[in-house]
Design a protein around this motif. Structure first.
Motif, mmCIF file in Angstrom:
data_model
loop_
_atom_site.group_PDB
_atom_site.id
_atom_site.type_symbol
_atom_site.label_atom_id
_atom_site.label_comp_id
_atom_site.label_asym_id
_atom_site.label_seq_id
_atom_site.Cartn_x
_atom_site.Cartn_y
_atom_site.Cartn_z
ATOM 1 N N ILE A 747 0.839 -1.207 0.000
ATOM 2 C CA ILE A 747 0.000 0.000 0.000
ATOM 3 C C ILE A 747 0.871 1.252 0.000
ATOM 4 C CG2 ILE A 747 -1.643 1.343 1.372
ATOM 5 C CD1 ILE A 747 -2.869 -1.349 2.273
ATOM 6 N N MET A 748 1.944 1.240 0.854
ATOM 7 C CA MET A 748 2.847 2.397 0.913
ATOM 8 C C MET A 748 3.504 2.637 -0.447
ATOM 9 S SD MET A 748 4.593 1.614 4.615
ATOM 10 C CE MET A 748 5.656 3.018 4.635
ATOM 11 N N GLU A 749 3.838 1.557 -1.128
ATOM 12 C CA GLU A 749 4.457 1.686 -2.447
ATOM 13 C C GLU A 749 3.446 2.203 -3.466
ATOM 14 O OE1 GLU A 749 7.075 -1.064 -5.550
ATOM 15 O OE2 GLU A 749 6.634 -1.801 -3.524
ATOM 16 N N SER A 750 2.168 1.794 -3.291
ATOM 17 C CA SER A 750 1.124 2.197 -4.249
ATOM 18 C C SER A 750 0.775 3.669 -4.145
ATOM 19 C CB SER A 750 -0.145 1.352 -4.036
ATOM 20 O OG SER A 750 -0.751 1.676 -2.806
ATOM 21 N N VAL A 751 1.057 4.269 -2.968
ATOM 22 C CA VAL A 751 0.736 5.691 -2.800
ATOM 23 C C VAL A 751 1.949 6.581 -2.985
ATOM 24 C CG1 VAL A 751 -1.238 5.253 -1.297
ATOM 25 C CG2 VAL A 751 1.047 5.540 -0.289
ATOM 26 N N GLY A 752 3.022 6.019 -3.542
ATOM 27 C CA GLY A 752 4.133 6.880 -3.935
ATOM 28 C C GLY A 752 5.477 6.591 -3.303
ATOM 29 N N ILE A 758 11.610 2.241 0.888
ATOM 30 C CA ILE A 758 11.181 1.143 1.772
ATOM 31 C C ILE A 758 12.403 0.374 2.280
ATOM 32 C CG2 ILE A 758 9.954 -1.066 1.861
ATOM 33 C CD1 ILE A 758 7.897 0.153 -0.078
ATOM 34 N N LYS A 759 13.327 0.085 1.374
ATOM 35 C CA LYS A 759 14.556 -0.612 1.792
ATOM 36 C C LYS A 759 15.334 0.213 2.816
ATOM 37 C CE LYS A 759 15.470 -3.392 -2.369
ATOM 38 N NZ LYS A 759 16.399 -3.589 -3.522
ATOM 39 N N LYS A 760 15.363 1.528 2.581
ATOM 40 C CA LYS A 760 16.073 2.406 3.502
ATOM 41 C C LYS A 760 15.425 2.388 4.881
ATOM 42 C CE LYS A 760 18.191 6.993 3.618
ATOM 43 N NZ LYS A 760 18.317 8.300 2.939
ATOM 44 N N GLN A 833 7.140 -9.427 -7.258
ATOM 45 C CA GLN A 833 5.964 -9.153 -8.096
ATOM 46 C C GLN A 833 5.652 -7.658 -8.110
ATOM 47 O OE1 GLN A 833 3.435 -11.856 -5.816
ATOM 48 N NE2 GLN A 833 3.134 -13.067 -7.684
ATOM 49 N N SER A 834 4.779 -7.273 -9.008
ATOM 50 C CA SER A 834 4.362 -5.868 -9.067
ATOM 51 C C SER A 834 3.471 -5.556 -7.893
ATOM 52 C CB SER A 834 3.611 -5.601 -10.371
ATOM 53 O OG SER A 834 2.383 -6.317 -10.379
ATOM 54 N N VAL A 835 3.278 -4.249 -7.636
ATOM 55 C CA VAL A 835 2.436 -3.812 -6.517
ATOM 56 C C VAL A 835 1.024 -4.350 -6.660
ATOM 57 C CG1 VAL A 835 1.460 -1.812 -5.346
ATOM 58 C CG2 VAL A 835 3.811 -1.727 -6.203
ATOM 59 N N ILE A 836 0.444 -4.270 -7.880
ATOM 60 C CA ILE A 836 -0.940 -4.726 -8.100
ATOM 61 C C ILE A 836 -1.069 -6.202 -7.814
ATOM 62 C CG2 ILE A 836 -2.745 -4.992 -9.850
ATOM 63 C CD1 ILE A 836 -1.636 -2.448 -11.192
ATOM 64 N N ASP A 837 -0.095 -6.999 -8.321
ATOM 65 C CA ASP A 837 -0.142 -8.445 -8.082
ATOM 66 C C ASP A 837 -0.046 -8.767 -6.598
ATOM 67 O OD1 ASP A 837 -0.402 -9.002 -10.750
ATOM 68 O OD2 ASP A 837 1.765 -9.252 -11.100
ATOM 69 N N ARG A 838 0.805 -8.013 -5.893
ATOM 70 C CA ARG A 838 0.948 -8.277 -4.455
ATOM 71 C C ARG A 838 -0.319 -7.921 -3.697
ATOM 72 N NH1 ARG A 838 5.649 -4.894 -2.746
ATOM 73 N NH2 ARG A 838 5.934 -4.272 -4.898
ATOM 74 N N LEU A 839 -0.944 -6.809 -4.064
ATOM 75 C CA LEU A 839 -2.194 -6.422 -3.390
ATOM 76 C C LEU A 839 -3.287 -7.441 -3.665
ATOM 77 C CD1 LEU A 839 -2.197 -2.552 -4.026
ATOM 78 C CD2 LEU A 839 -2.008 -3.708 -1.801
ATOM 79 N N ARG A 840 -3.356 -7.940 -4.909
ATOM 80 C CA ARG A 840 -4.370 -8.951 -5.246
ATOM 81 C C ARG A 840 -4.138 -10.227 -4.447
ATOM 82 N NH1 ARG A 840 -4.333 -8.346 -11.854
ATOM 83 N NH2 ARG A 840 -5.759 -6.556 -11.985
#
Length: 844
Positions: A747-752, A758-760, A833-840
Motif C-alpha cells: 500500500i505504501m508503495e502504491s501511494v508513492g 522502503i529498503k532504507k 511481483q508488481s504492486v498490483i499483483d501483491r495487493l491482489r
C-alpha cells in the motif's frame, strides 16, 4: 450452547498436512531443537562428568574415604560405634613396622608396613587407588606394593607373583624377610607427595605371627555418613567412653571440598542451561511465530468451519511435538558423539600442568539423568515456545486474520499529522517497537549471544600463558634434589650444568635441616595457630602440649628446614615484602627470616627483640641471630621438604654455611637457557638428576596450552552457537516483520513510496536493533565483563584482566552488517511481483 466437535483424526491430518506444506520452516525448527538438545546434553554431560571425576580426584588425593580416626580402639568401643548407625564403613588399621634402609634414611623417606582389614581395603582404600593388579595379601609371606613404593625401591617390571627381600624393623627388631608380591596398585596421593610415608600392605597372618593387635598398635578408620557429619562429634563424645590416651580425629576438609565442587558444578550447569533454554526458546518461538503469522488466514478459515480455539492450539502444538520427536534424538546422538571426544580431553585440560595432573579421571559419565533431563528440558523449551503462537492462532477471528499485520490494535493518543512523523528513520523506530515484547526478545537474544562470547573470551584471555609462566615458572628449569650432598658436591654439580651448551645462567639455593633452639615467643604463636587450624578443635591443646613435652625430653626432635640465600635472592624477597627487610644485616649473618605460613595472618607479631638459635649438633656449631617475620618467601624459594606442623621455615644468609659446617644439604637449582637448546638441556639434566624431580618451563607451557585449547574449543563453541542463535533470531524477526507487513508495504508503495525508500526504512530498523543491542553491551555488558574478570582473578592468582577489544570490534562490525543488510535482502525476495499483483494476492 456451543459444542466442540470431536475430530481427533481430522486434527491429526491437518497437523500432518501443515507440516508437509512448511518444509523450510520445519528444517529451521528441527535445527533449533537439535541445537538446544545438543547444547543441553553436552553441558549436562560435562557438568556431571566433572563433578563425578572431581570427587574421585579428591578421594585419590586424600588416599582414603575415611574421615574420622580413633587410636587403640577396644572391641567394646567398635561395637558401640557400629550400633550408633552413623557410619558408612569402619576399617581396622595396624602399623606393623617399616622398611629398614640406610638409603631411605639418608633421603628422609620411609616405607611403612601396614595391615588393614577387608572392609578398610574394599570400602575406604580401593575406591581411591587405580591400576590394581593381583589382590590384597592373604598369606603370611605376601605383600602388596604401591607404585610409590615400587619407585622408591627402584623396582622394574615388577608383577604379582614376583619375590622381594626387605629388611623390616618390627617391634624394634630388624629382620630380613622374603615376600611374595600379591598385588600392586597406583596410590595417586603418595606418588605426588615425596615427603610422605609410603605404604606396603601385609596380611592378617603376618600381624598374628608378630603378636600385633588393634588395641595396642592400631587405629579405627571411620567413614561417617554425610548426613551425620554435623552431629557426629557430639554423638561420639556422648556415647563412646575413651581411655586416657585416646581421642577421635576428624578430617572433614576432603568432604567439604567435594560438596563445594558439587555445588559449583551444578550452579555452573544450571546457569548455562538457563541461557540455553532461553536462547532455544527465542529461536523456536520466532520460527513458529513466523509460521503462524504466514498461515494466519488459514487458521481464520478453520474457525469459520467450526474449529475451536482448543483444536487450533492442538494443531500448532502438535507440529512442535512432532518436530521434537525428530530433533531431540538427533541432538542427543550428536551430544553423545561429541562428548566422547570432547569431555575426556576437556577434563584432562582442567588439571594439565597442576598438582592434580594424573589424579583427575577423564571418563565421560552418561547416566539416565542426563538423557531424561535433556529430553524434559528440550520438550519444555519447545512447549513454552509454542504457547504464544498457538494462542495467537486460536484467538484470531476470520476478519482479523484477513487484515493481520502483527501489530497490536490499540487506541491512538493523537493523530499523526506532523510531516516529521513521515521521516523514514522515525517510521523505522515506530516499526521496531510496534510489538514491544518481540523487540525485547530480539534484543535479549542478541545480547545473550554476544555476552556469552565476550565472557568466554575475557575468561580465557585473562588466563594467559605469559602470566602463568611468569608467575610459576620464572626459570627454564628448576631442579629439586632430595639426595643430601655436601656443599662442595653441590657446587661441583652447578659447574657441570654451567658447562652444558646453551645454558645462560645457573643459580642454586642450598637447604639444610638444622636443630632449632626453642624460643617460646617466636615458636608458640606458630604452633598454636597451626594445631588449632589443622587438628581437632577440642583436642588440639592436648596434642600441642604432648608435642612440647616431647621436645623438652628430646631437644634434637625440634628441627627446621633452612634455606641459604645469596644477595640476589634476598633482594627478590625484600621486594615482595615491600622493602621492610634489613638486607645488610641479613647478608652479614646478623638477621634470619622466619616464614609466616603457620602464623595468624590477621595478627601483627613483633620479634624485633627476639633471637633465634640454629644448630648443627653433629658438628657442635651454632648461629644466633635477630629475627624478622615475612609473609610469603615461598614465592621466591621452593623448599625441598616439609617441616613438622607449626614449625616455620627459616631463611639464612649463604655466608653462614661455613659457620655451621653442615655436610648434609639438598639443593634447588634454577637454570636458564637459549630456547633452541631446551630439549637437549632437559635430557642432560635428567641424566644428572639422581633423586628428586625437574620442572621444565617447556612442559608447563605445553600443558597449559593444551588446557587453553580445550577451553577455547568448549567455551568458544558454546559462545559461537549462542551468537548464531541470536543472529538467527534477528533474521527470523525481520522475515516475520516483512511477511506480516507485505500488505502494508505494498500500500505504501502504491501511494508513492519507492522501493529504495522502503529498503532504507527497513535498513534503519535493522540498524536500530544493532544500535540498541550494542548500547546494552557497552553499558550493562561492560559491567558483566568486569565481574567475569574479577571472578577469574579470584579463581587464578596469575590471571590479569585483558579487555576483549578485538573481539568486541569484530562483533560490532558483524552485528552492524547483518542487521543493516538482512532487512533489505528479505524485502527484495518478498517483493519481486508488481504492486498490483501483491495487493491482489494479499486480498485473496
Amino acid at each position: 450452547m456451543k459444542f466442540e466437535n470431536n475430530n481427533k483424526e481430522i486434527i491429526k491430518r491437518i497437523t500432518n498436512r501443515s507440516l508437509k506444506s512448511n518444509k523450510t520452516r520445519n528444517i529451521f525448527v528441527v535445527i533449533a531443537i537439535v541445537l538446544t538438545t545438543f547444547m543441553l546434553a553436552c553441558v549436562f554431560t560435562l557438568g556431571i562428568s566433572f563433578n563425578e571425576n572431581y570427587q574421585l580426584m579428591n578421594l585419590r588425593d586424600a588416599g582414603t574415604t575415611a574421615n574420622t580416626y580413633l587410636n587403640n580402639p577396644t572391641e567394646k568401643q567398635i561395637s558401640e560405634i557400629k550400633n550408633l548407625n552413623i557410619t558408612d564403613s569402619i576399617g581396622k588399621e595396624i602399623t606393623v613396622g617399616n622398611v629398614d634402609s640406610n638409603k631411605l634414611k639418608k633421603n628422609e623417606q620411609n616405607i611403612v608396613l601396614e595391615y588393614i582389614d577387608k572392609e578398610a581395603w574394599e570400602k575406604q582404600i580401593k575406591p581411591t587407588v587405580g591400576d590394581i593388579k593381583g589382590s590384597y595379601p592373604e598369606k603370611e609371606n605376601e605383600i602388596m606394593l604401591s607404585q610409590s613404593v615400587i619407585n622408591l625401591l627402584k623396582l622394574k617390571n615388577i608383577e604379582p607373583g614376583d619375590k622381594i627381600v626387605l629388611n623390616c624393623n618390627i617391634n624394634k627388631k630388624i629382620k630380613s624377610i622374603e615376600f611374595v608380591i600379591s598385588g600392586t596398585y597406583t596410590d595417586y596421593s603418595m606418588v605426588k607427595r615425596t615427603s610422605v610415608n609410603k605404604l606396603a600392605y601385609v596380611s592378617n597372618d603376618f600381624i598374628q605371627k608378630h603378636n600385633l593387635s588393634l588395641e595396642k598398635n592400631g587405629v579405627l578408620t571411620i567413614d561417617l555418613k554425610d548426613a551425620k557429619k554435623g552431629d557426629a562429634e557430639k554423638i561420639l563424645k556422648q556415647n563412646i567412653d575413651l581411655n586416657k590416651n585416646q581421642s577421635f580425629t576428624y578430617l572433614y576438609e576432603q568432604s567439604n571440598s567435594q560438596q563445594n565442587a558439587m555445588i559449583t558444578s551444578f550452579a555452573m550447569v544450571g546457569i548455562i542451561s538457563l541461557f540455553m533454554i532461553l536462547s532455544g526458546y527465542l529461536l523456536i518461538y520466532n520460527i513458529l511465530y513466523i509460521a503462524v503469522t504466514k498461515d494466519i488466514q488459514f487458521y481464520g478459515m478453520l474457525k469459520t468451519i467450526g474449529a475451536s480455539p482448543k483444536q487450533i492450539k492442538k494443531i500448532v502444538k502438535g507440529q512442535g511435538l512432532k518436530l521434537s520427536i525428530i530433533g531431540i534424538p538427533i541432538g542427543i546422538i550428536l551430544a553423545i558423539i561429541v562428548s566422547f571426544l570432547i569431555v575426556p580431553t576437556a577434563l584432562k585440560g582442567f588439571s594439565a600442568g597442576t598438582y592434580y595432573e594424573g589424579m583427575m579421571p577423564t571418563q565421560a559419565h552418561f547416566t539416565p539423568i542426563v538423557f531424561i533431563g535433556t529430553i524434559l528440558f528440550s520438550l519444555f523449551t519447545v512447549w513454552v515456545s509454542c504457547v504464544k503462537p498457538a494462542k495467537i492462532a486460536s484467538k484470531i477471528s476470520p476478519t482479523e486474520a484477513l487484515n493481520y499485520t502483527g501489530k497490536k490494535s490499540k487506541k491512538q493518543k493523537k493523530n499523526r499529522k506532523s510531516t516529521k512523523g513521515g521521516k523514514l528513520y522515525k517510521m523505522a523506530w515506530y516499526n521496531v517497537f510496534r510489538d514491544k515484547k518481540r523487540a525485547i526478545l530480539v534484543f535479549l537474544s542478541l545480547f545473550v549471544g554476544i555476552m556469552t562470547f565476550l565472557s568466554v573470551n575475557t575468561f580465557i584471555s585473562s588466563l594467559s600463558l605469559e602470566n602463568y609462566i611468569s608467575e610459576y615458572y620464572p626459570h627454564d628449569f628448576e631442579m629439586i634434589d632430595t639426595k643430601e650432598s655436601s656443599s662442595d658436591e653441590i657446587d661441583k654439580k652447578i659447574d657441570e650444568i654451567k658447562d652444558i651448551d646453551g645454558v645462560t645462567s645457573v643459580n642454586a639455593i642450598k637447604f639444610a635441616r638444622l636443630n632449632l633452639g626453642f624460643n617460646k615467643n617466636i615458636l608458640m604463636p606458630s604452633l598454636e595457630n597451626a594445631y588449632k587450624t589443622y587438628s581437632d578443635p577440642d583436642t588440639y591443646k592436648k596434642q600441642l602440649n604432648k608435642y612440647i613435652d616431647q621436645i623438652k625430653k628430646n631437644p634434637d626432635k625440634l628441627k627446621t628446614l633452612v634455606a641459604f640465600l645469596d644477595k640476589d635472592d634476598i633482594e627478590k624477597i625484600n621486594k615482595i615484602e615491600g622493602g621492610k627487610i634489613d638486607v645488610k644485616a641479613f647478608n652479614e649473618g646478623k638477621l634470619v627470616l622466619v616464614d609466616g605460613f603457620f602464623y595468624d595472618g590477621d595478627k601483627n607479631y613483633d620479634f624485633s627483640n627476639e633471637k633465634l638459635t640454629l644448630k648443627n649438633n653433629k658438628k657442635d656449631k651454632q648461629v644466633t641471630a635477630n629475627v624478622q617475620l615475612i609473609s610469603d618467601g615461598e614465592k621466591v624459594i621452593k623448599f625441598s621438604g616439609d617441616n613438622e606442623v607449626g614449625i616455620p621455615y627459616v631463611y639464612m644468609s649463604k655466608s653462614l654455611i661455613n659457620n655451621l659446617k653442615n655436610d648434609k644439604m639438598t639443593d634447588w637449582i634454577t637454570v636458564d637457557c637459549k630456547k633452541e637448546y631446551s630439549k637437549y638441556i632437559k635430557k642432560k639434566l635428567n641424566s644428572m638428576q639422581k633423586e628428586g624431580y625437574i620442572d621444565a618451563k617447556m612442559d608447563a607451557s605445553e600443558n597449559f596450552t593444551q588446557s587453553k585449547i580445550m577451553m577455547n574449543v568448549v567455551g568458544g563453541g558454546i559462545a559461537i552457537i549462542f551468537i548464531f542463535i541470536g543472529l538467527l533470531n534477528f533474521i527470523n524477526v525481520m522475515v516475520t516483520n516483512v511477511s506480516t507487513r507485505l500488505r502494508e508495504l505494498a500500500i505504501m508503495e502504491s501511494v508513492g513510496m519507492t522501493k529504495k525508500q522502503i529498503k532504507k526504512m527497513l535498513t534503519y530498523e535493522g540498524l536500530y536493533y544493532a544500535g540498541i543491542t550494542l548500547g546494552m553491551i557497552f553499558t550493562l555488558g561492560l559491567g558483566i565483563i568486569y565481574v567475569i574478570a574479577d571472578m577469574t582473578q579470584n579463581l587464578a592468582d596469575y590471571a590479569k584482566f585483558i579487555f576483549p577489544t578485538s573481539q568486541l570490534i569484530f562483533l560490532v562490525i558483524v552485528i552492524t552488517l547483518v542487521c543493516s543488510i538482512t532487512p533489505g535482502i528479505v524485502y527484495k525476495f518478498s517483493s519481486k511481483q508488481s504492486v498490483i499483483d501483491r495487493l491482489r494476492e494479499i486480498n485473496k
